[in-house]
Design an enzyme around this catalytic site. Structure first.
Site, PDB file in Angstrom:
ATOM      1  N   SER A 128       0.824  -1.206   0.000  1.00  0.00           N
ATOM      2  CA  SER A 128       0.000   0.000   0.000  1.00  0.00           C
ATOM      3  C   SER A 128       0.860   1.258   0.000  1.00  0.00           C
ATOM      4  CB  SER A 128      -0.887  -0.009   1.245  1.00  0.00           C
ATOM      5  OG  SER A 128      -1.428   1.269   1.476  1.00  0.00           O
ATOM      6  N   TYR A 152      -2.190   5.290  -3.953  1.00  0.00           N
ATOM      7  CA  TYR A 152      -3.226   6.278  -3.683  1.00  0.00           C
ATOM      8  C   TYR A 152      -2.833   7.496  -4.471  1.00  0.00           C
ATOM      9  CZ  TYR A 152      -6.038   3.770  -0.398  1.00  0.00           C
ATOM     10  OH  TYR A 152      -6.897   2.864   0.157  1.00  0.00           O
ATOM     11  N   THR A 178      -5.823   2.504  -6.847  1.00  0.00           N
ATOM     12  CA  THR A 178      -7.091   2.329  -6.137  1.00  0.00           C
ATOM     13  C   THR A 178      -8.008   3.510  -6.396  1.00  0.00           C
ATOM     14  OG1 THR A 178      -6.008   0.975  -4.491  1.00  0.00           O
ATOM     15  CG2 THR A 178      -8.127   1.947  -3.863  1.00  0.00           C
ATOM     16  N   LYS A 260      -8.023  -0.697  -9.297  1.00  0.00           N
ATOM     17  CA  LYS A 260      -8.631  -1.451  -8.189  1.00  0.00           C
ATOM     18  C   LYS A 260      -9.884  -0.736  -7.705  1.00  0.00           C
ATOM     19  CE  LYS A 260      -7.468  -3.329  -3.617  1.00  0.00           C
ATOM     20  NZ  LYS A 260      -8.059  -2.419  -2.633  1.00  0.00           N
ATOM     21  N   HIS A 284     -13.564  -2.814  -1.838  1.00  0.00           N
ATOM     22  CA  HIS A 284     -12.674  -2.422  -0.741  1.00  0.00           C
ATOM     23  C   HIS A 284     -13.077  -3.135   0.563  1.00  0.00           C
ATOM     24  CE1 HIS A 284      -9.545   0.827  -0.161  1.00  0.00           C
ATOM     25  NE2 HIS A 284      -9.715   0.479   1.099  1.00  0.00           N
TER      26      HIS A 284
END
Ligand SMILES: Cc1cc2nc3c(=O)[nH]c(=O)nc-3n(C[C@H](O)[C@H](O)[C@H](O)COP(=O)(O)O)c2cc1C
Ligand SMILES: O=C(O)C(=O)c1ccccc1
Length: 389
Positions: A128, A152, A178, A260, A284
């Site tokens: 992440s 992100y 994402t 995603k 999610h």
């Protein structure tokens, strides 16, 4: 004799001859309850929690449970091969670890321990953006293992560009962008405890070590950490982004890009038109849109729309080996495992993540074999039926 993932079963029984039993449950749906008892309410609440009243998270499980496997007999499943090719890379099984941020709330070794476990099993690790450990350090821990980077997509272009450069240099082979978290959802479990890890500085490691991020601060992070956290909160996601913005990522990442959080077949088509390489059908884990459709119910239409052009992956609700069989039968090429490995990490560090992976893979291998499949190539919609309501 060929080694099979199912061999873990006899390993457990053989260890039992000396009185040993597994340190963690082998039914992974029990991990949450165990984590509740052993880990603090803030951290466990954060991992277990979801959007609104939890209906999306429940729907994810209900949809997978509604689909039932129809086993076939006498099909020679003596030798089995679960390997697949995903994004042009050979994988030993259709499974990877999902990007889960802020893992140091679960265990001090956090993402590094999870990455080592993934490498030990040959499973890709997705890191992440919001990890508790800088990506370069996790890359070292992951060693020769396949690693993917989840982005992100920040408001600041230079931070994004810098992340992509760093991830590429550290050997991450694919980019997962994402899309479902441009804002953090209404999460009552965290709200009621007023618990948000990154307000405590957790999950900011990649940002606080980034020169482009530092350029946006009046003072260095260590001189004014509160201002740095505030800057992170304001810039790490961008609700203003639209489809044409993807061109920027395509220009700045030389490798596969996977979107995603896609649930509508038209969004999957837009992904293909934007030159993307894949999608993760995901809500999610029910953490974003309360009242959303279950991810498994979105999967067949997305696979039908783009399965011939894009890599279709799946997450949200995978807890067992048979869940993996179902997701593949519904059109996924591989699945991402989320919360179960976070609990495994919290309960037993790297060994806990390895345990979780071994359980899912053994159960997947056995479920396939017992249903008449020597590999994943024979999994089609016809393998499933709907449970009578
Ligand atoms: C504690 C936690 C943190 C997460 N952090 C991220 C993240 O940083 N980036 C991301 O793309 N997804 C994140 N996710 C979502 C997971 O990648 C995945 O979509 C989700 O866990 C799937 O649902 P499941 O765990 O219920 O199967 C997170 C999920 C959890 C539980
Ligand atoms: O909690 C999450 O689901 C998530 O995706 C996230 C977002 C920001 C920081 C860490 C995790």
């Amino acid at each position: 004799m060929t080694r099979h993932w199912a061999d873990f079963q006899y390993e457990i029984y053989l260890n039992g001859m000396t009185g040993a039993v597994p340190r963690l449950p082998t039914d992974l749906t029990r991990l949450e309850e165990m984590a509740e008892r052993r880990l603090g309410p803030g951290p466990v609440g954060y991992v277990a929690g979801s959007a609104g009243d939890g209906s999306t998270a429940r729907a994810n499980r209900a949809a997978l449970e509604r689909h039932r496997i129809v086993p076939r007999m006498l099909r020679d499943v003596h030798e089995r091969d679960l390997s697949v090719e995903v994004l042009g890379r050979p994988l030993p099984a259709p499974l990877a670890l999902a990007p889960v941020g802020v893992l140091s709330i679960m265990h001090p070794e956090a993402e590094s321990a999870a990455a080592r476990a993934a490498t030990a099993l040959g499973v890709p690790f997705t890191l992440s953006s919001a990890s508790s450990t800088p990506l370069e350090e996790v890359a070292k821990a992951s060693g020769e293992g396949e690693r993917w980077f989840q982005l992100y997509w920040a408001k600041d272009r230079e931070v994004t560009r810098s992340f992509l450069r760093r991830a590429k240099a550290a050997g991450f082979t694919a980019l997962f962008v994402t899309l479902d978290t441009p804002l953090l959802a209404w999460r009552p479990r965290d709200l009621d405890q007023a618990y948000l890890p990154f307000l405590r500085g957790v999950g900011t490691a990649n940002y606080f070590t980034d020169p482009a991020f530092a350029a946006g601060l009046a003072k260095p992070v260590h001189e004014d950490p509160d201002a740095a956290v505030l800057h992170f909160v304001n810039m790490f996601a961008d609700p203003g982004k639209t489809w044409p913005d993807l061109a920027f990522l395509r220009e700045n990442w030389d490798g596969p890009i996977v979107l995603k959080g896609v649930l509508h077949p038209d969004d999957a088509r837009l992904a293909a038109e934007a030159g993307m390489d894949g999608v993760v059908v995901s809500n999610h884990g029910g953490r974003q849109v309360a009242g959303s459709l279950a991810a498994a119910d979105a999967l067949p239409a997305v696979a039908a729309a783009v399965g011939d052009r894009l890599t279709v992956l799946f997450d949200s609700g995978i807890r067992t080996g048979d869940d993996v069989v179902k997701a593949l039968a519904l059109g996924a090429e591989a699945v991402l495992l989320g919360r179960p490995y976070a609990y495994g990490l919290g309960l037993d560090g790297q060994a806990g993540v390895e345990h979780v992976l071994r359980c899912v893979l053994a159960e997947l291998d056995l479920t396939l074999a017992l249903s008449g499949h020597a590999g994943v190539g024979t999994l089609t919609r016809e393998v499933l039926t709907q449970a009578p309501l």
